[in-house]
Design a protein around this motif. Structure first.
Motif, PDB file in Angstrom:
ATOM      1  N   MET A 195       0.364   5.741  35.478  1.00  0.00           N
ATOM      2  CA  MET A 195       0.064   5.924  36.564  1.00  0.00           C
ATOM      3  C   MET A 195      -1.465   6.183  36.942  1.00  0.00           C
ATOM      4  O   MET A 195      -2.136   5.900  38.031  1.00  0.00           O
ATOM      5  CB  MET A 195       0.952   6.462  37.625  1.00  0.00           C
ATOM      6  N   ASP A 196      -1.976   7.254  36.157  1.00  0.00           N
ATOM      7  CA  ASP A 196      -3.321   7.557  36.296  1.00  0.00           C
ATOM      8  C   ASP A 196      -4.395   6.548  36.036  1.00  0.00           C
ATOM      9  O   ASP A 196      -5.009   6.396  36.976  1.00  0.00           O
ATOM     10  CB  ASP A 196      -3.420   8.604  35.298  1.00  0.00           C
ATOM     11  N   SER A 197      -4.022   5.713  35.058  1.00  0.00           N
ATOM     12  CA  SER A 197      -4.988   4.346  34.625  1.00  0.00           C
ATOM     13  C   SER A 197      -4.682   3.505  35.836  1.00  0.00           C
ATOM     14  O   SER A 197      -5.813   2.727  36.292  1.00  0.00           O
ATOM     15  CB  SER A 197      -4.682   4.057  33.308  1.00  0.00           C
ATOM     16  N   LEU A 198      -3.608   3.247  36.289  1.00  0.00           N
ATOM     17  CA  LEU A 198      -3.151   2.057  37.046  1.00  0.00           C
ATOM     18  C   LEU A 198      -3.775   2.473  38.478  1.00  0.00           C
ATOM     19  O   LEU A 198      -4.467   1.453  39.318  1.00  0.00           O
ATOM     20  CB  LEU A 198      -1.710   1.744  37.208  1.00  0.00           C
ATOM     21  N   LEU A 199      -3.626   3.669  38.807  1.00  0.00           N
ATOM     22  CA  LEU A 199      -4.211   4.031  40.367  1.00  0.00           C
ATOM     23  C   LEU A 199      -5.560   3.978  40.176  1.00  0.00           C
ATOM     24  O   LEU A 199      -6.294   3.573  41.266  1.00  0.00           O
ATOM     25  CB  LEU A 199      -3.591   5.318  40.380  1.00  0.00           C
ATOM     26  N   GLN A 200      -6.395   4.280  39.300  1.00  0.00           N
ATOM     27  CA  GLN A 200      -7.778   4.334  39.079  1.00  0.00           C
ATOM     28  C   GLN A 200      -8.321   3.021  39.307  1.00  0.00           C
ATOM     29  O   GLN A 200      -9.113   2.408  40.012  1.00  0.00           O
ATOM     30  CB  GLN A 200      -8.213   4.942  37.664  1.00  0.00           C
ATOM     31  N   ILE A 201      -7.739   2.114  38.469  1.00  0.00           N
ATOM     32  CA  ILE A 201      -8.129   0.282  38.414  1.00  0.00           C
ATOM     33  C   ILE A 201      -7.824  -0.026  39.862  1.00  0.00           C
ATOM     34  O   ILE A 201      -8.532  -0.722  40.252  1.00  0.00           O
ATOM     35  CB  ILE A 201      -7.169  -0.386  37.351  1.00  0.00           C
ATOM     36  N   LEU A 210      -0.906  -0.789  44.890  1.00  0.00           N
ATOM     37  CA  LEU A 210       0.001  -0.724  43.634  1.00  0.00           C
ATOM     38  C   LEU A 210       1.551  -0.523  44.377  1.00  0.00           C
ATOM     39  O   LEU A 210       1.914   0.451  44.882  1.00  0.00           O
ATOM     40  CB  LEU A 210      -0.438   0.726  42.878  1.00  0.00           C
ATOM     41  N   ILE A 211       2.284  -1.471  44.002  1.00  0.00           N
ATOM     42  CA  ILE A 211       3.891  -1.517  44.275  1.00  0.00           C
ATOM     43  C   ILE A 211       4.598  -0.994  43.147  1.00  0.00           C
ATOM     44  O   ILE A 211       4.436  -1.814  42.155  1.00  0.00           O
ATOM     45  CB  ILE A 211       4.084  -2.898  45.024  1.00  0.00           C
ATOM     46  N   GLU A 212       5.219  -0.124  43.119  1.00  0.00           N
ATOM     47  CA  GLU A 212       6.074   0.478  42.094  1.00  0.00           C
ATOM     48  C   GLU A 212       7.496  -0.238  41.809  1.00  0.00           C
ATOM     49  O   GLU A 212       8.160   0.136  42.995  1.00  0.00           O
ATOM     50  CB  GLU A 212       6.297   1.960  42.012  1.00  0.00           C
ATOM     51  N   ASP A 213       7.497  -0.990  40.985  1.00  0.00           N
ATOM     52  CA  ASP A 213       9.151  -1.390  40.543  1.00  0.00           C
ATOM     53  C   ASP A 213       9.686  -0.303  39.957  1.00  0.00           C
ATOM     54  O   ASP A 213       9.354  -0.414  38.645  1.00  0.00           O
ATOM     55  CB  ASP A 213       8.915  -2.873  40.073  1.00  0.00           C
ATOM     56  N   ALA A 214      10.511   0.267  40.571  1.00  0.00           N
ATOM     57  CA  ALA A 214      11.020   1.605  40.146  1.00  0.00           C
ATOM     58  C   ALA A 214      12.626   1.379  39.871  1.00  0.00           C
ATOM     59  O   ALA A 214      13.497   2.221  40.117  1.00  0.00           O
ATOM     60  CB  ALA A 214      10.694   2.921  41.028  1.00  0.00           C
TER      61      ALA A 214
END
Length: 367
Positions: free
Chosen positions: A135-141, A149-153
Motif C-alpha cells: 500500500m505504501d507504493s500503490l498509494l504513492q503512485i 485506490l479501491i481496495e478489493d479486501a
C-alpha cells in the motif's frame, strides 16, 4: 485429522437471528443492519460502512459512485477472482490487467506505474490470500497521478498494513461475506470508506436512488436494489465477534507449518512483507518446483483440502480471452503461478496443534 467444517456457527448466531425473527422487519431497514455496518467499519478503522448483497456489487457500487464508466480504464491484477475485473466491465469501463509480484501474489506497483495511461481512472489492488498489497507504493503512485485506490479486501477481514486495517487506506474498500470467506453469512458484502459523500452516493445506487432520510417513494438517481437482509447481518455480527480469535489461531498454525517446513527444498510459500504480517491467512499460498499435479494428488489423498490455483489468468478466462474490451500488459509472473501454485483454505488452518503437525507432515511428503 480433524479439519473443521466451514462455516462455523453456534448459539450466538441463533440468539441474534431470533432477535430479528421476533421483529416485524427482516429486510435491510432493521436496526441490526446499521449496527453491523458500524461495528465492522470500526473494526476495520473506517468511519462508514454500507452492506450489500455481495462483494461483487460493492465493487461495482464503488466504481459507479466514483463516476467511472464508458471510456475509462481501471488497473486490476491478472490474478484474482473474476469479480475484480467484471466490476469494471459492468460499469462500462475497461479493465487493464497487470502482473503480480512473483512471491507475494499481490499486484506489482511498478507494473501498475507502467500501465497508467491517459484514460486510467482508478486502481484496484487485491489483498490476495490475506496479506495486504504494497500500500505504501500503490498509494504513492495513485497520489502522483490523482487516481483513487479501491481496495478489493475480499480476503482481508482484519488484515493490516503497518497497523492500519484493510479498507481504511484507499478511498474505499470492498469486502465479501460469501460462504467460503473468513466471515460469512452465506452471501453478503460491505463497502467501507472514510468519505461520507462517497458512501451516500453508493447508498443511492444500492437503494434504488433513495436519499437517506427521504420518503420511501422518492428516487433521485438511477439505482438498483442491492440491500442485504437483517438475517444476514445478525449472523455477521456473531461472525465478527469470533473473527479475532480465529485470525490469531490461523496465524499461530501457519507459523508452525512454515517453521516445520523451512528445511524442505522444492516448496515456496507466499512472501509476507513486514508491514503486512498481521492478516487473515485466508489461504496458505505457495508454489512447488516439481510436479504440482503430483503434489496436489498426494495432499488430497491424505485428506487435506488443496486447490491447484486458478486454471488461468483473468485475461485468459473465456470472458476476456479474445481481448475484447480489455487491455493486457505483460504478465510473466501471473502465467508462472498458474502452472505451479497451490492454496490450502483457511478452515484447514483452524485445527489443534496435532492437526497442524499432521498437515505439515503431509506437505513434506507431498513435495
Amino acid at each position: 485429522m480433524s479439519i473443521p467444517t466451514w462455516p462455523i456457527s453456534g448459539a450466538r448466531e441463533r440468539e441474534l437471528l431470533d432477535e430479528v425473527l421476533a421483529s416485524d422487519r427482516w429486510g435491510g431497514y432493521h436496526p441490526i443492519v446499521t449496527r453491523f455496518e458500524k461495528e465492522f467499519a470500526a473494526f476495520q478503522h473506517c468511519h462508514y460502512g454500507l452492506s450489500a448483497m455481495n462483494g461483487t456489487v460493492t465493487l461495482e457500487m464503488a466504481l459507479e459512485a466514483l463516476g467511472i464508466g464508458a471510456g475509462d480504464e481501471v488497473i486490476v491484477p491478472a490474478i484474482s477472482f473474476i469479480s475484480t475485473a467484471t466490476c469494471v466491465s459492468r460499469v462500462g469501463a475497461t479493465p487493464v490487467f497487470v502482473d503480480i509480484e512473483r512471491d507475494t501474489f499481490n499486484i506489482d506497483p511498478e507494473r501498475v506505474r507502467e500501465a497508467i495511461g491517459p484514460r486510467t481512472r482508478a486502481i484496484i489492488p487485491v489483498h490476495f490470500g490475506g496479506p495486504m498489497a504494497d500500500m505504501d507504493s500503490l498509494l504513492q503512485i495513485a497520489g502522483e497521478h490523482g487516481l483513487p485506490l479501491i481496495e478489493d479486501a475480499a480476503h482481508a477481514h482484519g488484515s493490516e498494513w503497518n497497523g492500519r486495517r484493510a479498507g481504511s487506506l484507499g478511498v474505499c474498500g470492498s469486502f465479501s461475506f460469501q460462504n467460503g470467506k473468513v466471515m460469512t453469512a452465506g452471501e453478503g458484502g460491505i463497502l467501507l470508506a472514510n468519505d461520507e459523500a462517497l458512501i451516500d452516493r453508493a447508498r443511492a445506487i444500492l437503494d434504488i436512488g433513495r436519499r437517506k432520510g427521504e420518503g420511501w417513494f422518492y428516487h433521485y438517481t438511477l439505482g438498483s436494489n442491492y440491500r442485504i437482509s437483517a438475517l444476514q447481518c445478525a449472523v455477521l455480527i456473531a461472525q465478527l465477534e469470533r473473527l479475532p480469535e480465529q485470525n490469531c489461531r490461523r496465524m499461530r498454525n501457519v507459523t508452525a507449518i512454515r517453521e516445520a517446513l523451512a528445511d524442505v527444498n522444492g516448496i515456496h510459500f507466499q512472501r509476507i512483507p513486514e508491514a503486512a504480517r498481521v492478516h487473515t491467512n485466508y489461504l496458505l499460498l505457495g508454489w512447488v518446483d516439481g510436479d504440482r499435479g503430483k503434489f496436489h494428488r498426494s495432499l488430497t489423498a491424505a485428506g487435506y483440502p488443496c486447490t491447484p490455483f486458478y486454471p488461468h489468468t483473468l485475461y485468459n478466462n473465456p470472458l476476456y480471452k479474445e481481448r475484447r474490451n480489455c487491455r493486457v500488459m505483460p504478465c510473466p509472473n501471473s502465467e508462472a503461478r498458474v502452472t505451479d501454485a497451490f492454496w490450502i483454505p483457511h478452515r484447514a488452518l483452524l485445527g489443534h496443534e496435532m492437526d497442524t503437525e499432521s498437515l505439515a507432515s503431509a506437505i513434506r511428503t507431498a513435495v
